[in-house]
Design a protein around this motif. Structure first.
Motif, short mmCIF file in Angstrom:
data_model
loop_
_atom_site.label_atom_id
_atom_site.label_comp_id
_atom_site.label_asym_id
_atom_site.label_seq_id
_atom_site.Cartn_x
_atom_site.Cartn_y
_atom_site.Cartn_z
N GLN A 1 0.86 -1.18 0.00
CA GLN A 1 0.00 0.00 0.00
C GLN A 1 0.89 1.23 0.00
O GLN A 1 1.73 1.39 0.90
N MET A 2 0.73 2.06 -1.01
CA MET A 2 1.58 3.23 -1.17
C MET A 2 0.73 4.48 -1.08
O MET A 2 -0.18 4.68 -1.90
N ASN A 3 0.99 5.30 -0.08
CA ASN A 3 0.26 6.55 0.12
C ASN A 3 1.20 7.74 -0.02
O ASN A 3 2.43 7.59 0.04
N SER A 4 0.61 8.91 -0.19
CA SER A 4 1.39 10.15 -0.30
C SER A 4 2.52 10.03 -1.31
O SER A 4 3.67 10.38 -1.05
N LEU A 5 2.17 9.52 -2.47
CA LEU A 5 3.17 9.28 -3.50
C LEU A 5 3.75 10.59 -4.03
O LEU A 5 3.04 11.61 -4.11
N THR A 6 5.03 10.55 -4.36
CA THR A 6 5.73 11.70 -4.95
C THR A 6 6.36 11.26 -6.26
O THR A 6 6.52 10.05 -6.51
N PRO A 7 6.74 12.21 -7.12
CA PRO A 7 7.41 11.82 -8.36
C PRO A 7 8.67 10.98 -8.13
O PRO A 7 9.03 10.19 -9.01
N GLU A 8 9.30 11.13 -6.97
CA GLU A 8 10.50 10.34 -6.67
C GLU A 8 10.18 8.86 -6.49
O GLU A 8 11.09 8.02 -6.47
N ASP A 9 8.92 8.52 -6.34
CA ASP A 9 8.52 7.12 -6.22
C ASP A 9 8.33 6.46 -7.59
O ASP A 9 8.08 5.25 -7.66
N THR A 10 8.44 7.24 -8.64
CA THR A 10 8.29 6.69 -9.99
C THR A 10 9.39 5.68 -10.27
O THR A 10 10.57 5.97 -10.14
N ALA A 11 8.98 4.47 -10.62
CA ALA A 11 9.92 3.37 -10.86
C ALA A 11 9.14 2.14 -11.29
O ALA A 11 7.90 2.12 -11.22
N LYS A 12 9.89 1.13 -11.69
CA LYS A 12 9.28 -0.18 -11.90
C LYS A 12 9.46 -0.95 -10.59
O LYS A 12 10.57 -1.01 -10.05
N TYR A 13 8.35 -1.49 -10.10
CA TYR A 13 8.34 -2.18 -8.82
C TYR A 13 8.33 -3.69 -9.05
O TYR A 13 7.49 -4.20 -9.81
N TYR A 14 9.25 -4.36 -8.36
CA TYR A 14 9.41 -5.80 -8.53
C TYR A 14 9.11 -6.53 -7.22
O TYR A 14 9.55 -6.12 -6.15
N CYS A 15 8.44 -7.64 -7.36
CA CYS A 15 8.19 -8.54 -6.23
C CYS A 15 9.35 -9.52 -6.14
O CYS A 15 9.88 -9.99 -7.16
N ASN A 16 9.73 -9.83 -4.91
CA ASN A 16 10.87 -10.71 -4.65
C ASN A 16 10.46 -11.73 -3.60
O ASN A 16 9.72 -11.43 -2.66
N ALA A 17 10.97 -12.95 -3.77
CA ALA A 17 10.73 -13.99 -2.78
C ALA A 17 12.03 -14.77 -2.57
O ALA A 17 12.74 -15.05 -3.53
N PHE A 18 12.30 -15.11 -1.32
CA PHE A 18 13.54 -15.79 -0.96
C PHE A 18 13.23 -16.95 -0.03
O PHE A 18 12.41 -16.83 0.89
N ARG A 19 13.89 -18.09 -0.31
CA ARG A 19 13.77 -19.20 0.62
C ARG A 19 15.06 -20.00 0.62
O ARG A 19 15.89 -19.88 -0.29
N LEU A 20 15.23 -20.83 1.64
CA LEU A 20 16.40 -21.69 1.78
C LEU A 20 16.09 -23.08 1.26
O LEU A 20 14.95 -23.55 1.36
N PRO A 21 17.13 -23.76 0.66
CA PRO A 21 18.49 -23.26 0.40
C PRO A 21 18.42 -22.04 -0.50
O PRO A 21 17.46 -21.87 -1.22
N PRO A 22 19.45 -21.22 -0.49
CA PRO A 22 19.27 -19.89 -1.08
C PRO A 22 18.75 -19.89 -2.52
O PRO A 22 19.46 -20.27 -3.45
N VAL A 23 17.50 -19.49 -2.64
CA VAL A 23 16.90 -19.32 -3.96
C VAL A 23 16.09 -18.03 -3.92
O VAL A 23 15.35 -17.79 -2.97
N THR A 24 16.27 -17.23 -4.94
CA THR A 24 15.55 -15.96 -5.04
C THR A 24 14.74 -15.94 -6.32
O THR A 24 15.23 -16.35 -7.38
#
Length: 116
Positions: free
Chosen positions: A81-104
């Motif tokens: 949830q992103m509130n009070s957005l500013t132009p500095e928040d402009t970007a491509k947003y990526y989801c990430n998941a990590f689990r062991l043994p190390p895999v991303t």
């Protein structure tokens, strides 16, 4: 193979809000951590927020107090949830998941553009 699919990006005016979603193809409870990262043109990808399996959260200083990360295990989805957005928040947003043994795992990203 795990798939992460982001949605919810778009164009919003400064001061506005957006909610990003990241749906995983399997149970998110298998991941030690999940999170959101972002990359603006010409800049490296950087941390936005993370959430552990136990629900502990961590935020970049630039988004503290404005963004909230959450998870819904039943839907295998995390949110930003992103509130009070500013132009500095402009970007491509990526989801990430990590689990062991190390895999991303990474999603394909969703574009967020904040206009003045």
């Amino acid at each position: 193979q795990v798939q992460l699919v982001e949605s919810g990006g778009g164009l919003v005016q400064a001061g506005g809000s957006l909610r990003l979603s990241c749906a995983a193809s399997g149970s998110i409870e298998t991941f030690n951590n999940m999170g959101w990262y972002r990359q603006a043109p010409g800049k490296p990808r950087g941390l936005v927020a993370t959430i552990t399996r136990g629900g502990s959260t961590n935020y970049a200083d630039s988004v503290k107090g404005r963004f909230t990360i959450s998870r819904d295990n039943a839907k295998n989805t995390i949110y930003l949830q992103m509130n009070s957005l500013t132009p500095e928040d402009t970007a491509k947003y990526y989801c990430n998941a990590f689990r062991l043994p190390p895999v991303t795992y990474w999603g394909q990203g969703t574009q967020v553009t904040v206009s003045l």
